[in-house]
Motif scaffolding. Structure first.
Motif, PDB file in Angstrom:
ATOM      1  N   LEU A 110       0.750  -1.259   0.262  1.00  0.00           N
ATOM      2  CA  LEU A 110      -0.001   0.041   0.063  1.00  0.00           C
ATOM      3  C   LEU A 110       0.775   1.157   0.064  1.00  0.00           C
ATOM      4  O   LEU A 110       0.633   2.158  -0.833  1.00  0.00           O
ATOM      5  CB  LEU A 110      -0.869  -0.017   1.261  1.00  0.00           C
ATOM      6  CG  LEU A 110      -1.681   1.242   1.227  1.00  0.00           C
ATOM      7  CD1 LEU A 110      -2.766   1.499   0.178  1.00  0.00           C
ATOM      8  CD2 LEU A 110      -2.566   1.218   2.832  1.00  0.00           C
ATOM      9  N   THR A 111       1.791   1.215   0.629  1.00  0.00           N
ATOM     10  CA  THR A 111       2.839   2.544   1.010  1.00  0.00           C
ATOM     11  C   THR A 111       3.635   2.674  -0.385  1.00  0.00           C
ATOM     12  O   THR A 111       3.712   3.757  -0.932  1.00  0.00           O
ATOM     13  CB  THR A 111       3.769   2.297   2.174  1.00  0.00           C
ATOM     14  OG1 THR A 111       3.061   1.979   3.177  1.00  0.00           O
ATOM     15  CG2 THR A 111       4.786   3.340   2.097  1.00  0.00           C
ATOM     16  N   ASP A 112       3.911   1.528  -1.087  1.00  0.00           N
ATOM     17  CA  ASP A 112       4.632   1.411  -2.135  1.00  0.00           C
ATOM     18  C   ASP A 112       3.856   2.273  -3.428  1.00  0.00           C
ATOM     19  O   ASP A 112       4.254   3.085  -3.978  1.00  0.00           O
ATOM     20  CB  ASP A 112       5.122   0.250  -2.576  1.00  0.00           C
ATOM     21  CG  ASP A 112       5.608   0.180  -4.025  1.00  0.00           C
ATOM     22  OD1 ASP A 112       6.852   1.028  -4.030  1.00  0.00           O
ATOM     23  OD2 ASP A 112       5.407  -0.669  -4.963  1.00  0.00           O
ATOM     24  N   LYS A 113       2.678   1.719  -3.607  1.00  0.00           N
ATOM     25  CA  LYS A 113       1.745   2.282  -4.497  1.00  0.00           C
ATOM     26  C   LYS A 113       1.189   3.700  -4.219  1.00  0.00           C
ATOM     27  O   LYS A 113       1.140   4.603  -5.153  1.00  0.00           O
ATOM     28  CB  LYS A 113       0.410   1.355  -4.416  1.00  0.00           C
ATOM     29  CG  LYS A 113       0.628   0.150  -5.017  1.00  0.00           C
ATOM     30  CD  LYS A 113       1.365   0.074  -6.435  1.00  0.00           C
ATOM     31  CE  LYS A 113       1.271  -1.529  -6.725  1.00  0.00           C
ATOM     32  NZ  LYS A 113       2.506  -1.652  -7.765  1.00  0.00           N
ATOM     33  N   ALA A 114       1.240   3.966  -3.065  1.00  0.00           N
ATOM     34  CA  ALA A 114       0.715   5.535  -2.555  1.00  0.00           C
ATOM     35  C   ALA A 114       1.831   6.563  -3.060  1.00  0.00           C
ATOM     36  O   ALA A 114       1.792   7.364  -3.442  1.00  0.00           O
ATOM     37  CB  ALA A 114       0.661   5.675  -0.961  1.00  0.00           C
ATOM     38  N   ILE A 115       3.020   6.045  -2.793  1.00  0.00           N
ATOM     39  CA  ILE A 115       4.321   6.788  -3.078  1.00  0.00           C
ATOM     40  C   ILE A 115       4.492   6.665  -4.725  1.00  0.00           C
ATOM     41  O   ILE A 115       4.424   8.018  -5.155  1.00  0.00           O
ATOM     42  CB  ILE A 115       5.459   6.058  -2.554  1.00  0.00           C
ATOM     43  CG1 ILE A 115       5.543   6.270  -0.927  1.00  0.00           C
ATOM     44  CG2 ILE A 115       6.840   6.717  -3.194  1.00  0.00           C
ATOM     45  CD1 ILE A 115       6.737   5.626  -0.305  1.00  0.00           C
ATOM     46  N   ASP A 116       4.319   5.830  -5.330  1.00  0.00           N
ATOM     47  CA  ASP A 116       4.386   5.435  -6.820  1.00  0.00           C
ATOM     48  C   ASP A 116       3.272   6.643  -7.488  1.00  0.00           C
ATOM     49  O   ASP A 116       3.465   7.433  -8.344  1.00  0.00           O
ATOM     50  CB  ASP A 116       4.041   4.435  -7.457  1.00  0.00           C
ATOM     51  CG  ASP A 116       5.378   3.379  -7.362  1.00  0.00           C
ATOM     52  OD1 ASP A 116       6.400   3.803  -6.864  1.00  0.00           O
ATOM     53  OD2 ASP A 116       5.314   2.318  -7.572  1.00  0.00           O
ATOM     54  N   ASN A 117       1.995   6.541  -6.805  1.00  0.00           N
ATOM     55  CA  ASN A 117       0.878   7.285  -7.538  1.00  0.00           C
ATOM     56  C   ASN A 117       0.849   8.657  -6.924  1.00  0.00           C
ATOM     57  O   ASN A 117       0.406   9.641  -7.702  1.00  0.00           O
ATOM     58  CB  ASN A 117      -0.379   6.666  -7.382  1.00  0.00           C
ATOM     59  CG  ASN A 117      -0.406   5.410  -7.941  1.00  0.00           C
ATOM     60  OD1 ASN A 117       0.071   5.293  -8.986  1.00  0.00           O
ATOM     61  ND2 ASN A 117      -0.953   4.440  -7.322  1.00  0.00           N
ATOM     62  N   SER A 118       1.474   9.023  -5.901  1.00  0.00           N
ATOM     63  CA  SER A 118       1.110  10.266  -5.275  1.00  0.00           C
ATOM     64  C   SER A 118       2.387  11.255  -5.091  1.00  0.00           C
ATOM     65  O   SER A 118       2.491  12.300  -5.916  1.00  0.00           O
ATOM     66  CB  SER A 118       0.819  10.222  -3.972  1.00  0.00           C
ATOM     67  OG  SER A 118       0.504  11.402  -3.184  1.00  0.00           O
ATOM     68  N   LEU A 119       3.619  10.710  -5.069  1.00  0.00           N
ATOM     69  CA  LEU A 119       4.923  11.295  -4.922  1.00  0.00           C
ATOM     70  C   LEU A 119       5.231  11.810  -6.136  1.00  0.00           C
ATOM     71  O   LEU A 119       5.683  12.747  -6.564  1.00  0.00           O
ATOM     72  CB  LEU A 119       5.964  10.474  -4.254  1.00  0.00           C
ATOM     73  CG  LEU A 119       7.300  11.380  -3.910  1.00  0.00           C
ATOM     74  CD1 LEU A 119       7.148  12.584  -3.205  1.00  0.00           C
ATOM     75  CD2 LEU A 119       8.238  10.401  -3.459  1.00  0.00           C
ATOM     76  N   ALA A 120       5.172  10.843  -7.264  1.00  0.00           N
ATOM     77  CA  ALA A 120       5.436  11.098  -8.716  1.00  0.00           C
ATOM     78  C   ALA A 120       4.763  12.290  -9.182  1.00  0.00           C
ATOM     79  O   ALA A 120       5.328  13.293  -9.645  1.00  0.00           O
ATOM     80  CB  ALA A 120       5.313  10.051  -9.457  1.00  0.00           C
ATOM     81  N   ASN A 121       3.466  12.674  -8.884  1.00  0.00           N
ATOM     82  CA  ASN A 121       2.564  13.488  -9.411  1.00  0.00           C
ATOM     83  C   ASN A 121       3.119  14.726  -8.640  1.00  0.00           C
ATOM     84  O   ASN A 121       2.947  15.923  -9.375  1.00  0.00           O
ATOM     85  CB  ASN A 121       1.080  13.244  -9.276  1.00  0.00           C
ATOM     86  CG  ASN A 121       0.468  12.031  -9.924  1.00  0.00           C
ATOM     87  OD1 ASN A 121       1.136  11.898 -11.161  1.00  0.00           O
ATOM     88  ND2 ASN A 121      -0.517  11.270  -9.521  1.00  0.00           N
ATOM     89  N   GLN A 122       3.286  14.702  -7.399  1.00  0.00           N
ATOM     90  CA  GLN A 122       3.800  16.137  -6.824  1.00  0.00           C
ATOM     91  C   GLN A 122       5.016  16.395  -7.400  1.00  0.00           C
ATOM     92  O   GLN A 122       5.150  17.576  -7.356  1.00  0.00           O
ATOM     93  CB  GLN A 122       3.846  15.713  -5.269  1.00  0.00           C
ATOM     94  CG  GLN A 122       2.698  15.571  -4.511  1.00  0.00           C
ATOM     95  CD  GLN A 122       1.565  16.685  -4.849  1.00  0.00           C
ATOM     96  OE1 GLN A 122       1.900  17.917  -4.510  1.00  0.00           O
ATOM     97  NE2 GLN A 122       0.320  16.459  -5.025  1.00  0.00           N
TER      98      GLN A 122
END
Length: 119
Positions: free
Chosen positions: A93-105
């Motif tokens: 879950l953390t991995d997907k959140a980082i991939d999907n959220s941090l990359a966009n930011q």
């Protein structure tokens, strides 16, 4: 290229961060954590056959996409996760959140917020 050495093609490091791409950072962190021998190759223009960074070359085989790279390396080096089922789920879950959220930011910051830096 040397046998069993991972050649990690990634963006150049910056003064403010080890890498501007969370995907490159994820792969390099994985390699360092598991003490897998690797050589970073910093590039802006060289991409995988699919046009992606990061990608790796190991024993002549090109592998692209950060998650596919990690899965392939886990199989190649026989790495067994030492996590409970619950911790494994939280990790995914953390991995997907980082991939999907941090990359966009990061993209927002680089392209929208600082557009004058690139003009």
């Amino acid at each position: 290229m040397e046998s069993d050495i991972v050649y990690l093609f990634q963006f150049h490091r910056t003064k403010l961060a080890p890498n501007s791409s969370p995907f490159c950072l994820k792969v390099e962190t994985f390699l360092r954590y598991h003490k897998i021998p690797y050589k970073p190759i910093f590039t802006q223009f060289q991409r995988s056959k699919q046009g992606l960074l990061p990608f790796i070359v190991i024993n002549g085989k090109e592998i692209f996409d950060s998650q596919i790279i990690i899965n392939e390396l886990e199989n190649k080096f026989n790495l067994k996760p030492q996590l409970s089922s619950k911790d494994s789920a939280i990790s995914q879950l953390t991995d997907k959140a980082i991939d999907n959220s941090l990359a966009n930011q990061i993209l927002y910051f680089k392209i929208i917020k600082n557009k004058n830096l690139y003009l």
